[in-house]
Design a protein around this motif. Structure first.
Motif, mmCIF file in Angstrom:
data_model
loop_
_atom_site.group_PDB
_atom_site.id
_atom_site.type_symbol
_atom_site.label_atom_id
_atom_site.label_comp_id
_atom_site.label_asym_id
_atom_site.label_seq_id
_atom_site.Cartn_x
_atom_site.Cartn_y
_atom_site.Cartn_z
ATOM 1 N N ARG A 163 -59.807 -23.560 16.783
ATOM 2 C CA ARG A 163 -58.685 -23.071 17.589
ATOM 3 C C ARG A 163 -58.126 -24.141 18.522
ATOM 4 O O ARG A 163 -57.047 -23.965 19.074
ATOM 5 N N HIS A 164 -58.870 -25.229 18.710
ATOM 6 C CA HIS A 164 -58.467 -26.233 19.696
ATOM 7 C C HIS A 164 -58.690 -27.640 19.166
ATOM 8 O O HIS A 164 -59.407 -27.852 18.195
ATOM 9 N N VAL A 165 -58.084 -28.580 19.857
ATOM 10 C CA VAL A 165 -58.251 -30.005 19.560
ATOM 11 C C VAL A 165 -59.020 -30.627 20.715
ATOM 12 O O VAL A 165 -58.749 -30.329 21.881
ATOM 13 N N TYR A 166 -59.981 -31.473 20.406
ATOM 14 C CA TYR A 166 -60.764 -32.164 21.423
ATOM 15 C C TYR A 166 -60.279 -33.598 21.527
ATOM 16 O O TYR A 166 -60.262 -34.341 20.545
ATOM 17 N N ASP A 167 -59.869 -33.993 22.721
ATOM 18 C CA ASP A 167 -59.461 -35.371 22.992
ATOM 19 C C ASP A 167 -60.720 -36.132 23.408
ATOM 20 O O ASP A 167 -61.159 -36.043 24.555
ATOM 21 N N PHE A 168 -61.323 -36.850 22.454
ATOM 22 C CA PHE A 168 -62.606 -37.503 22.705
ATOM 23 C C PHE A 168 -62.508 -38.630 23.726
ATOM 24 O O PHE A 168 -63.480 -38.942 24.393
ATOM 25 N N ARG A 169 -61.346 -39.245 23.865
ATOM 26 C CA ARG A 169 -61.212 -40.348 24.824
ATOM 27 C C ARG A 169 -61.272 -39.873 26.268
ATOM 28 O O ARG A 169 -61.846 -40.524 27.128
ATOM 29 N N TYR A 170 -60.639 -38.709 26.524
ATOM 30 C CA TYR A 170 -60.579 -38.194 27.887
ATOM 31 C C TYR A 170 -61.493 -36.997 28.109
ATOM 32 O O TYR A 170 -61.582 -36.477 29.222
ATOM 33 N N CYS A 222 -66.533 -18.998 19.852
ATOM 34 C CA CYS A 222 -67.213 -18.331 18.743
ATOM 35 C C CYS A 222 -68.458 -19.125 18.375
ATOM 36 O O CYS A 222 -68.558 -20.320 18.653
ATOM 37 N N GLU A 223 -69.366 -18.456 17.694
ATOM 38 C CA GLU A 223 -70.615 -19.109 17.293
ATOM 39 C C GLU A 223 -70.362 -20.297 16.371
ATOM 40 O O GLU A 223 -70.969 -21.345 16.512
ATOM 41 N N ASN A 224 -69.440 -20.153 15.429
ATOM 42 C CA ASN A 224 -69.155 -21.216 14.460
ATOM 43 C C ASN A 224 -67.857 -21.947 14.801
ATOM 44 O O ASN A 224 -67.133 -22.366 13.911
ATOM 45 N N GLU A 225 -67.578 -22.114 16.072
ATOM 46 C CA GLU A 225 -66.348 -22.797 16.461
ATOM 47 C C GLU A 225 -66.561 -24.309 16.517
ATOM 48 O O GLU A 225 -67.600 -24.779 16.969
ATOM 49 N N ILE A 226 -65.566 -25.024 16.035
ATOM 50 C CA ILE A 226 -65.541 -26.482 16.142
ATOM 51 C C ILE A 226 -64.165 -26.884 16.646
ATOM 52 O O ILE A 226 -63.228 -26.093 16.628
ATOM 53 N N PHE A 227 -64.059 -28.115 17.115
ATOM 54 C CA PHE A 227 -62.795 -28.632 17.627
ATOM 55 C C PHE A 227 -62.303 -29.763 16.735
ATOM 56 O O PHE A 227 -63.066 -30.659 16.377
ATOM 57 N N ALA A 228 -61.030 -29.710 16.389
ATOM 58 C CA ALA A 228 -60.411 -30.809 15.642
ATOM 59 C C ALA A 228 -60.260 -31.994 16.591
ATOM 60 O O ALA A 228 -60.360 -31.843 17.808
ATOM 61 N N SER A 229 -60.007 -33.150 16.062
ATOM 62 C CA SER A 229 -59.747 -34.317 16.906
ATOM 63 C C SER A 229 -58.774 -35.251 16.199
ATOM 64 O O SER A 229 -58.503 -35.094 15.014
ATOM 65 N N ARG A 230 -58.297 -36.185 16.938
ATOM 66 C CA ARG A 230 -57.440 -37.230 16.365
ATOM 67 C C ARG A 230 -58.253 -38.496 16.106
ATOM 68 O O ARG A 230 -57.708 -39.544 15.825
ATOM 69 N N HIS A 231 -59.567 -38.373 16.214
ATOM 70 C CA HIS A 231 -60.492 -39.468 15.975
ATOM 71 C C HIS A 231 -60.632 -39.663 14.473
ATOM 72 O O HIS A 231 -61.173 -38.821 13.783
ATOM 73 N N GLN A 232 -60.107 -40.772 13.981
ATOM 74 C CA GLN A 232 -60.124 -41.059 12.547
ATOM 75 C C GLN A 232 -61.100 -42.188 12.279
ATOM 76 O O GLN A 232 -61.259 -43.107 13.084
#
Length: 118
Positions: A103-110, A24-34
């Motif tokens: 809708r998704h989670v982004y694993d920034f490490r991998y 989607c145009e305004n889609e972002i991904f959650a992460s476990r990066h704190q």
């Protein structure tokens, strides 16, 4: 004053980049990066919604743009016991550019996109 937060990523900030056919145009991904940041870095308040909430919000914005009443977007009348919690409500006068779908989670490490934990 400091705050602890989890980061969200825009698709263009991920290894895969933005894919207009699946995102989607305004889609972002959650992460476990704190991280911990100063509250002075807050620029504005935004709203991150689930896909169902975002679809309802988009329908509301479309109806408002066409001059239809808000109730036109509801399939079932709201019930006090089963209403939307106050922390999930988006103000009616909010700029739609400050409302995002996650809708998704982004694993920034991998550099991988994972299914959301909802």
């Amino acid at each position: 004053m400091m705050m602890s937060l989890f980061w969200y990523y825009r698709p263009e900030h991920t290894q895969g980049g933005r894919n207009p056919s699946t995102q989607c145009e305004n889609e972002i991904f959650a992460s476990r990066h704190q991280d911990q940041n100063s509250v002075a870095c807050i620029e504005d308040k935004c709203y991150v919604l689930t896909l169902a909430q975002y679809c309802r919000f988009c329908a509301f914005v479309k109806c408002r743009g066409e001059g239809l009443p808000e109730s036109a977007t509801r399939m079932v009348p709201p019930c006090v016991e089963y209403g939307t919690p106050a922390h999930h409500c988006v103000p009616t006068d909010i700029n739609p550019n400050l409302v995002f779908v996650c809708r998704h989670v982004y694993d920034f490490r991998y550099g991988r996109i994972l299914k959301n934990l909802q």
